[in-house]
Design an enzyme around this catalytic site. Structure first.
Site, PDB file in Angstrom:
ATOM      1  N   GLY A   1      -9.088   5.596  -3.154  1.00  0.00           N
ATOM      2  CA  GLY A   1      -8.694   4.333  -3.786  1.00  0.00           C
ATOM      3  C   GLY A   1      -9.732   3.261  -3.516  1.00  0.00           C
ATOM      4  O   GLY A   1     -10.740   3.509  -2.843  1.00  0.00           O
TER       5      GLY A   1
ATOM      6  N   LYS B   1       2.556   5.909  -1.731  1.00  0.00           N
ATOM      7  CA  LYS B   1       1.175   6.118  -2.127  1.00  0.00           C
ATOM      8  C   LYS B   1       1.157   6.958  -3.416  1.00  0.00           C
ATOM      9  O   LYS B   1       2.186   7.365  -3.902  1.00  0.00           O
ATOM     10  CB  LYS B   1       0.418   6.846  -1.003  1.00  0.00           C
ATOM     11  CG  LYS B   1       0.192   5.916   0.195  1.00  0.00           C
ATOM     12  CD  LYS B   1      -0.529   6.601   1.344  1.00  0.00           C
ATOM     13  CE  LYS B   1      -1.798   7.316   1.000  1.00  0.00           C
ATOM     14  NZ  LYS B   1      -2.797   6.486   0.297  1.00  0.00           N
TER      15      LYS B   1
ATOM     16  N   GLU C   1      -3.825  13.399   0.525  1.00  0.00           N
ATOM     17  CA  GLU C   1      -3.796  12.315   1.519  1.00  0.00           C
ATOM     18  C   GLU C   1      -2.724  12.574   2.574  1.00  0.00           C
ATOM     19  O   GLU C   1      -2.930  12.301   3.756  1.00  0.00           O
ATOM     20  CB  GLU C   1      -3.513  10.977   0.815  1.00  0.00           C
ATOM     21  CG  GLU C   1      -4.670  10.503  -0.054  1.00  0.00           C
ATOM     22  CD  GLU C   1      -4.295   9.361  -0.979  1.00  0.00           C
ATOM     23  OE1 GLU C   1      -5.213   8.718  -1.496  1.00  0.00           O
ATOM     24  OE2 GLU C   1      -3.096   9.105  -1.185  1.00  0.00           O
TER      25      GLU C   1
HETATM   26  C1  5RP Z   1      -4.192   6.973  -3.926  1.00  0.00           C
HETATM   27  C2  5RP Z   1      -3.493   6.038  -3.016  1.00  0.00           C
HETATM   28  C3  5RP Z   1      -4.141   4.719  -2.709  1.00  0.00           C
HETATM   29  O1  5RP Z   1      -4.291   4.609  -1.347  1.00  0.00           O
HETATM   30  C4  5RP Z   1      -3.279   3.612  -3.242  1.00  0.00           C
HETATM   31  O2  5RP Z   1      -3.050   3.825  -4.610  1.00  0.00           O
HETATM   32  C5  5RP Z   1      -3.937   2.241  -3.019  1.00  0.00           C
HETATM   33  O3  5RP Z   1      -5.061   2.104  -3.853  1.00  0.00           O
HETATM   34  P1  5RP Z   1      -6.016   0.843  -3.804  1.00  0.00           P
HETATM   35  O4  5RP Z   1      -6.636   0.838  -2.446  1.00  0.00           O
HETATM   36  O5  5RP Z   1      -7.017   1.067  -4.893  1.00  0.00           O
HETATM   37  O6  5RP Z   1      -5.178  -0.381  -4.032  1.00  0.00           O
HETATM   38  O7  5RP Z   1      -2.425   6.306  -2.529  1.00  0.00           O
HETATM   39  O8  5RP Z   1      -3.433   8.121  -4.156  1.00  0.00           O
END
Ligand code: 5RP
Length: 226
Positions: A29, A97, A106
Site C-alpha cells: 500500500g 485491511k 499480509e
Molecule cells: C493492502 C492493505 C493496506 O495496508 C491498506 O489498504 C492501507 O493502504 P494505504 O497505506 O495505501 O492507505 O491492507 O491490502
C-alpha cells in the site's frame, strides 16, 4: 497520495524501530511504500539487514529497486518485525485491511512475525472496526455460489473490479467487498461466521496481530500506541 504527510511521518518513525541483523516483513500500500523508502535510506547509510520479506509483487518490486535484500518467506527462519498499513484500526487494535487486495499474504506475514508494527495516518483511526467495508478473498471456483452463501447470511456485497474487469489477487482469486451499514457489534463472531463458508479464503479482519501502532498526523507529528 491522499494524506501523504501523515502516512510518511508514520512510516519514517517506524523505520527507526529496525535494528541491525533483522529480517523485516514488508506490507503493501501507499503507507508501506513510504516505509520501504525510509528503510532503504537507512540501509544505504549502513543499517545491516538479514533480509526483507515482501507481502506482494508491488512491494517486492519497490524493495528490489532500492537494492534491499529480498527473501522468500519459506527461506527465512523468522521475521523480526513486519511493518504494514491498515484501512481501519480501533482502540482495541482490531483492524480491517485489504484495500489493496493483498490482505491474505499480509496476514500470513503478520502471523509469522514477532511483531506487527502498524503505520497509519490519523484518518484510519475508528471508534469501532467496521466503518467502511470488509474485503474477502474468494476462490474463483464456485465464486458465484460463495457470493450467494454470503448474501444468505445477510452480507450482500460486490465483486471488486477495475474498469469493469474483475480484480484478481496475486493468489489468483477474487475480492468480494461487503459494505457496512453500521459497524458489527461482534466483529470476531462475524469473522468466524464468514470464514466457515467454503470458498472463503481470508477476510480483511486482523485481530490480535497488531503490536505497536504508529499514527502520523498531517501537521507532521506522530503518536505511538504500545
Ligand atoms: C493492502 C492493505 C493496506 O495496508 C491498506 O489498504 C492501507 O493502504 P494505504 O497505506 O495505501 O492507505 O491492507 O491490502
Amino acid at each position: 497520495v491522499y494524506r501523504a504527510k501523515g502516512k510518511k511521518v508514520a512510516a519514517y518513525r517506524a523505520a527507526e524501530f529496525i535494528q541491525d541483523g533483522m529480517i523485516v516483513g514488508l506490507g503493501t500500500g501507499s503507507t508501506a511504500a513510504f516505509f520501504i523508502e525510509a528503510l532503504s535510506l537507512r540501509y544505504k547509510t549502513g543499517l545491516m539487514l538479514e533480509g526483507v520479506v515482501p507481502s506482494s509483487k508491488r512491494s517486492a518490486e519497490l524493495a528490489r529497486l532500492s537494492s534491499l535484500p529480498v527473501r522468500n518467506l519459506n527461506d527465512v527462519d523468522r521475521i523480526d518485525i513486519t511493518v504494514d498499513g491498515a484501512d481501519e484500526i480501533d482502540s482495541l487494535k482490531r483492524m480491517i485491511k485489504g484495500g489493496g487486495g493483498a490482505h491474505m499474504r499480509e496476514k500470513i506475514l503478520a502471523f509469522c512475525s514477532k511483531e506487527m508494527v502498524v503505520i497509519v495516518d490519523e484518518s484510519k483511526i475508528v471508534s469501532t472496526v467496521g466503518m467502511t467495508k470488509l474485503p474477502i478473498e474468494i476462490l474463483p471456483f464456485g465464486a458465484t455460489k460463495t457470493g450467494t452463501n454470503l448474501e444468505t447470511l445477510g452480507y450482500e456485497g460486490h465483486w471488486r473490479a477495475e474498469d469493469e474487469v474483475r480484480f484478481i489477487t496475486e493468489n489468483g482469486n477474487y475480492i468480494y467487498d461487503i459494505p457496512f451499514k453500521t459497524p458489527p457489534l461482534e466483529p470476531e463472531r462475524l469473522d468466524q461466521q464468514i470464514l466457515r463458508i467454503p470458498g472463503v479464503l481470508e477476510t480483511g479482519f486482523f485481530f490480535n496481530l497488531a503490536g505497536r501502532v504508529v499514527i502520523g498526523y498531517e501537521n507532521g507529528s506522530v503518536s505511538i500506541w504500545h
